[in-house]
Design an enzyme around this catalytic site. Structure first.
Site, PDB file in Angstrom:
ATOM      1  N   HIS A 195       0.871  -1.175   0.000  1.00 49.90           N
ATOM      2  CA  HIS A 195       0.000   0.000   0.000  1.00 49.90           C
ATOM      3  C   HIS A 195       0.910   1.228   0.000  1.00 49.90           C
ATOM      4  CE1 HIS A 195      -2.477  -2.953   2.285  1.00 49.90           C
ATOM      5  NE2 HIS A 195      -3.518  -2.356   1.747  1.00 49.90           N
ATOM      6  N   ASP A 223       2.214   2.015   3.407  1.00 48.23           N
ATOM      7  CA  ASP A 223       3.124   1.032   4.031  1.00 48.23           C
ATOM      8  C   ASP A 223       4.560   1.470   3.786  1.00 48.23           C
ATOM      9  OD1 ASP A 223       0.883  -0.614   4.268  1.00 48.23           O
ATOM     10  OD2 ASP A 223       1.408  -1.834   2.519  1.00 48.23           O
ATOM     11  N   GLU A 259      -9.000 -13.392  -1.971  1.00 49.30           N
ATOM     12  CA  GLU A 259      -8.304 -13.730  -0.719  1.00 49.30           C
ATOM     13  C   GLU A 259      -9.051 -14.851  -0.008  1.00 49.30           C
ATOM     14  OE1 GLU A 259      -6.871 -10.662   2.025  1.00 49.30           O
ATOM     15  OE2 GLU A 259      -7.461 -11.975   3.679  1.00 49.30           O
ATOM     16  N   ASP A 287      -4.744 -13.620  -2.919  1.00 45.11           N
ATOM     17  CA  ASP A 287      -4.125 -13.339  -1.626  1.00 45.11           C
ATOM     18  C   ASP A 287      -4.156 -14.631  -0.835  1.00 45.11           C
ATOM     19  OD1 ASP A 287      -3.399 -10.781  -2.176  1.00 45.11           O
ATOM     20  OD2 ASP A 287      -4.698  -9.830  -0.685  1.00 45.11           O
ATOM     21  N   ASP A 314     -10.940 -11.801  10.457  1.00 52.07           N
ATOM     22  CA  ASP A 314      -9.925 -11.874   9.416  1.00 52.07           C
ATOM     23  C   ASP A 314      -8.567 -12.122  10.071  1.00 52.07           C
ATOM     24  OD1 ASP A 314      -9.057 -11.647   6.816  1.00 52.07           O
ATOM     25  OD2 ASP A 314      -9.002  -9.463   6.810  1.00 52.07           O
ATOM     26  N   ASP A 343      -5.948 -13.709   8.900  1.00 52.18           N
ATOM     27  CA  ASP A 343      -4.798 -13.597   7.979  1.00 52.18           C
ATOM     28  C   ASP A 343      -3.634 -14.498   8.383  1.00 52.18           C
ATOM     29  OD1 ASP A 343      -6.071 -11.789   6.325  1.00 52.18           O
ATOM     30  OD2 ASP A 343      -5.145 -10.023   7.221  1.00 52.18           O
ATOM     31  N   ASP A 381      -0.828 -12.517   1.877  1.00 50.48           N
ATOM     32  CA  ASP A 381      -1.469 -11.492   2.712  1.00 50.48           C
ATOM     33  C   ASP A 381      -1.729 -12.143   4.072  1.00 50.48           C
ATOM     34  OD1 ASP A 381      -2.760  -9.413   3.799  1.00 50.48           O
ATOM     35  OD2 ASP A 381      -4.270  -9.185   2.233  1.00 50.48           O
TER      36      ASP A 381
END
Ligand code: XLS
Ligand code: CA
Ligand code: CA
Length: 444
Positions: A109, A112, A275, A303, A314, A316, A346
């Protein structure tokens, strides 16, 4: 790829050397057991099939903080007081990580990688960091799979970005998307992603859904036109997610996004980034959303992560379930690969995985799980049994009246008349036989 594993002045992961393939009997946690990049599987190397990417936000930004506790993870690249100096250290740590791990791609991003600031200072930071990233890409051979704009974290986006009821906020989001598209072109990015973090609502009582979604489509069309104008040729990707942070996000799942793209004439330029954990949040499984996107010819990228089946948020996590990666790779192989897309991790280490080397171990486990999934999916493909079973299951539509129906040659009265002439028959779906077969393919 350069043989020097770090391009900056400081080595951030001094205890980790270049990760190599050691095979399935190795007990070295910092080695691949199954991912052998140059191994040929079905005519292509593992590296070409899998196109792994590291996600900047989790690996170099996520601190381990959660609503109940503060940061736990060490970030030696985050120590300097000057924000730009910190961003450069982070880039150095990132490229050291990519090259030691041996991945060809990364994703980020805007915020980031570059310090956030008011609009003009933000643009300058983006240009500076784009230059920093470009130099490091050149030095290492690592490429940009995709980048995106974070138009969800800053408080100004609390009511949405492209779907904000206030025009000036929507325009402010354009500052970030424009800068991110420019960074993409400068870095030779292969895709560009939109994830609608706050494009949804927390209550319908204050929301005009149709108007907001029309604004989203208008925003995406204008961004597409600008991207094409400055030379971006790859696919734009929309990443579905049903909720979190909003209660309802407009890009709920693959089928919803496909309908939206078609309704607004965006399906020629946009594809989907699926994702795993978002599909499961939507109450589907990973394979479901991959299949829906692929069936529409719109599966662009993945993702690669997983959720925890026993909670509804989420998480991840790194993907380690081989049955799941096998089913994913089966869909990807069937459509002839991901094209310009890839498998982006991700995923984040747990907040109590506090050794720096855990970042490597986590990625290695995900890469090995997808390498196993690829090999098993290819084995299933060449074995042919499952494809044959599917073919047989639908064979009544391959000839005669079934074929006439598929071709639209039977009207409804004719169809009902034919229905009188047949007796009810039970044809087994053979689910357990297929599940047993999958284990045989996995473990034989
Ligand atoms: C958050 C999303 C996000 C996108 C990129 O849940 O996964 O990280 O992938 O904005
Ligand atoms: Ca994602
Ligand atoms: Ca996620």
């Amino acid at each position: 790829m350069s043989s020097s594993y770090f391009v900056g002045t400081k080595e951030f992961f001094p205890t980790v050397k270049k990760i190599g393939y050691e095979g399935k009997t190795s007990r070295n946690p910092l080695a691949f057991k199954f991912y052998d990049p140059d191994k040929i599987v079905g005519g292509k190397s593992m590296r070409e099939h899998l196109r792994f990417a590291v996600a900047y936000w989790h690996t170099f930004c996520a601190t381990g903080s959660d609503p109940f506790g503060s940061a736990t993870l060490p970030h030696p690249w985050d120590e300097k007081s000057d924000t730009l100096a910190r961003a450069i250290d982070k880039a150095d740590a990132a490229f050291e990580f990519f090259t030691k791990l041996g991945v060809d791609y990364y994703c980020f991003h805007d915020t980031d990688a570059a310090p956030d600031a008011e609009a003009s200072a933000y643009e300058k930071n983006m240009q500076k960091i784009t230059e920093v990233l470009r130099e490091r890409q050149k030095a290492t051979g690592v490429k940009l799979l995709w980048n995106t704009a974070n138009v969800f974290s800053h408080p100004r986006y609390m009511n949405g970005a492209a779907t904000n009821p206030e025009f000036t906020i929507l325009a402010r989001a354009a500052v970030q998307v424009k800068a991110s598209l420019e960074a993409n072109v400068a870095l030779g990015g292969e895709n560009y992603v939109f994830w609608g973090g706050r494009e949804g609502y927390t209550t319908r009582l204050n929301t005009l859904m149709k108007r907001e979604q029309d604004h989203l489509a208008q925003f995406l069309s204008a961004a597409r036109d600008y991207g094409r104008k400055i030379g971006f040729q790859g696919p734009f990707l929309i990443e579905p997610k049903p909720m979190e942070p909003t209660k309802h996000q407009y890009d709920t799942d693959a089928a919803t996004v496909i309908g939206f793209l078609k309704a607004h004439g965006l399906d020629k330029d946009f594809k989907l980034n699926i994702e795993a954990n978002h599909a499961t949040l939507a109450g589907k499984d990973f394979g479901h959303d991959l299949q829906v996107a692929s069936d529409a010819g719109l599966l662009g990228s993945v993702d690669a992560n997983r959720g925890d089946p026993r909670n509804g948020w989420d998480t991840d996590q790194f993907p380690t379930e081989v049955l799941e990666t096998t089913q994913a790779m089966r869909i990807i192989l069937a459509q002839g690969g991901l094209g310009s897309g890839g498998l982006n991790f991700d995923a984040k280490v747990r907040r109590n995985s506090t050794d720096l080397e855990d970042l490597f171990i986590a990625h290695i486990s995900g890469m090995d799980a997808f390498a196993l999934g690829l090999e098993t999916a290819e084995k299933i493909r060449t074995d042919g049994w499952l494809d044959q079973l599917l073919k047989t299951r639908y064979q009544s539509f391959d000839s005669g009246l079934g074929k006439d129906f598929e071709k639209g040659k039977l009207d409804f009265e004719e169809l009902a008349r034919l229905g009188h002439q047949v007796s009810d028959s039970l044809i087994s779906g053979k689910q357990e036989k297929i599940e047993a077969y999958l284990n045989q393919m996995l473990f034989s």
